[in-house]
Write an enzyme that holds these catalytic residues in place. Structure first.
Site, PDB file in Angstrom:
ATOM      1  N   ASP A  40     -77.025  -5.804  -0.846  1.00  0.00           N
ATOM      2  CA  ASP A  40     -78.118  -6.038  -1.799  1.00  0.00           C
ATOM      3  C   ASP A  40     -77.842  -7.324  -2.579  1.00  0.00           C
ATOM      4  O   ASP A  40     -76.716  -7.573  -3.022  1.00  0.00           O
ATOM      5  CB  ASP A  40     -78.230  -4.843  -2.753  1.00  0.00           C
ATOM      6  N   HIS A  48     -86.231   1.597   2.553  1.00  0.00           N
ATOM      7  CA  HIS A  48     -84.803   1.277   2.597  1.00  0.00           C
ATOM      8  C   HIS A  48     -84.041   2.341   1.846  1.00  0.00           C
ATOM      9  O   HIS A  48     -84.548   2.924   0.885  1.00  0.00           O
ATOM     10  CB  HIS A  48     -84.520  -0.111   1.990  1.00  0.00           C
ATOM     11  N   ASN A 107     -85.927   4.986  -3.197  1.00  0.00           N
ATOM     12  CA  ASN A 107     -86.929   4.897  -4.265  1.00  0.00           C
ATOM     13  C   ASN A 107     -88.319   4.879  -3.637  1.00  0.00           C
ATOM     14  O   ASN A 107     -88.561   4.124  -2.687  1.00  0.00           O
ATOM     15  CB  ASN A 107     -86.703   3.631  -5.093  1.00  0.00           C
ATOM     16  N   SER A 152     -89.305  -1.474  -5.529  1.00  0.00           N
ATOM     17  CA  SER A 152     -89.761  -2.854  -5.762  1.00  0.00           C
ATOM     18  C   SER A 152     -90.047  -3.601  -4.469  1.00  0.00           C
ATOM     19  O   SER A 152     -90.743  -4.616  -4.502  1.00  0.00           O
ATOM     20  CB  SER A 152     -88.737  -3.631  -6.603  1.00  0.00           C
ATOM     21  N   VAL A 153     -89.527  -3.149  -3.349  1.00  0.00           N
ATOM     22  CA  VAL A 153     -89.798  -3.789  -2.058  1.00  0.00           C
ATOM     23  C   VAL A 153     -90.492  -2.761  -1.157  1.00  0.00           C
ATOM     24  O   VAL A 153     -89.918  -1.712  -0.854  1.00  0.00           O
ATOM     25  CB  VAL A 153     -88.501  -4.289  -1.381  1.00  0.00           C
ATOM     26  N   HIS A 155     -80.581   2.879  -0.296  1.00  0.00           N
ATOM     27  CA  HIS A 155     -79.459   2.230  -0.971  1.00  0.00           C
ATOM     28  C   HIS A 155     -78.184   3.020  -0.677  1.00  0.00           C
ATOM     29  O   HIS A 155     -78.171   4.254  -0.790  1.00  0.00           O
ATOM     30  CB  HIS A 155     -79.670   2.229  -2.488  1.00  0.00           C
TER      31      HIS A 155
HETATM   32  P1  DGP Z   1     -85.993  -0.937  -4.552  1.00  0.00           P
HETATM   33  O1  DGP Z   1     -86.072  -1.163  -6.017  1.00  0.00           O
HETATM   34  O2  DGP Z   1     -85.514   0.467  -4.216  1.00  0.00           O
HETATM   35  O3  DGP Z   1     -87.273  -1.297  -3.830  1.00  0.00           O
HETATM   36  O4  DGP Z   1     -84.834  -1.889  -4.038  1.00  0.00           O
HETATM   37  C1  DGP Z   1     -85.043  -3.153  -3.547  1.00  0.00           C
HETATM   38  C2  DGP Z   1     -83.714  -3.831  -3.502  1.00  0.00           C
HETATM   39  O5  DGP Z   1     -83.837  -4.958  -2.644  1.00  0.00           O
HETATM   40  C3  DGP Z   1     -83.196  -4.354  -4.823  1.00  0.00           C
HETATM   41  O6  DGP Z   1     -81.986  -3.673  -5.168  1.00  0.00           O
HETATM   42  C4  DGP Z   1     -82.926  -5.838  -4.591  1.00  0.00           C
HETATM   43  C5  DGP Z   1     -82.966  -5.948  -3.089  1.00  0.00           C
HETATM   44  N1  DGP Z   1     -83.499  -7.195  -2.593  1.00  0.00           N
HETATM   45  C6  DGP Z   1     -84.718  -7.735  -2.896  1.00  0.00           C
HETATM   46  N2  DGP Z   1     -84.894  -8.894  -2.244  1.00  0.00           N
HETATM   47  C7  DGP Z   1     -83.756  -9.092  -1.512  1.00  0.00           C
HETATM   48  C8  DGP Z   1     -83.348 -10.135  -0.623  1.00  0.00           C
HETATM   49  O7  DGP Z   1     -84.047 -11.108  -0.363  1.00  0.00           O
HETATM   50  N3  DGP Z   1     -82.107 -10.009  -0.068  1.00  0.00           N
HETATM   51  C9  DGP Z   1     -81.303  -8.923  -0.324  1.00  0.00           C
HETATM   52  N4  DGP Z   1     -80.098  -8.906   0.291  1.00  0.00           N
HETATM   53  N5  DGP Z   1     -81.666  -7.928  -1.149  1.00  0.00           N
HETATM   54  C10 DGP Z   1     -82.881  -8.016  -1.734  1.00  0.00           C
END
Ligand code: DGP
Length: 114
Positions: free
Chosen positions: A30, A100, A87, A95-96, A102
């Site tokens: 992350d 996924h 999430n 947020s994405v 974690h």
């Molecule tokens: P969530 O809040 O559960 O949707 O987690 C999204 C996660 O994705 C957050 O912990 C940060 C991570 N993240 C967002 N953009 C990128 C990226 O471009 N590269 C990586 N490695 N992680 C990312």
């Protein structure tokens, strides 16, 4: 449809520290870690969130969880343990919009989560 950021990571269009990949899933560190070890494992298929997974995703989702445990062991979390988090939606803290899980470890996790 535009590719999600995690599809672009999976296809190597944008860089990431990939720790595991196969035909179905990709695991990478992350970019904003909240624990000493913070890895995301995501399906190559752009399922937006677990609430939108389909019956046809059954095997892939089982594979993702089995591989999450294997990745956790591979990075040294097997002995002390770790937490897996998915999430879903605004209240879940998503947020994405690409499913996924974690993998969090390297410190004591709290309960209840924030
Ligand atoms: P969530 O809040 O559960 O949707 O987690 C999204 C996660 O994705 C957050 O912990 C940060 C991570 N993240 C967002 N953009 C990128 C990226 O471009 N590269 C990586 N490695 N992680 C990312």
């Amino acid at each position: 449809m535009n590719k999600t950021i995690f599809e672009k990571i999976a296809s190597k269009e944008i860089p990431a520290d990939i720790v595991y990949e196969d035909d179905l899933v990709v695991a990478f560190r992350d970019v904003r870690p909240v624990a000493p070890v913070h890895i995301l494992i995501t399906p190559r298929k752009a399922v937006p969130r677990i609430a939108e997974a389909l019956p046809e995703d059954h095997a892939m989702l089982g594979h993702l969880l089995i591989k999450a445990a294997e990745v956790a062991a591979k990075v040294g979390l097997e002995k002390d343990g770790y937490r897996l988090v998915i999430n879903n939606g605004p209240d879940g803290g998503e947020s994405v919009p690409h499913l996924h899980c974690h993998i969090l470890g390297g410190r004591q996790m709290m309960w209840p989560p924030g």
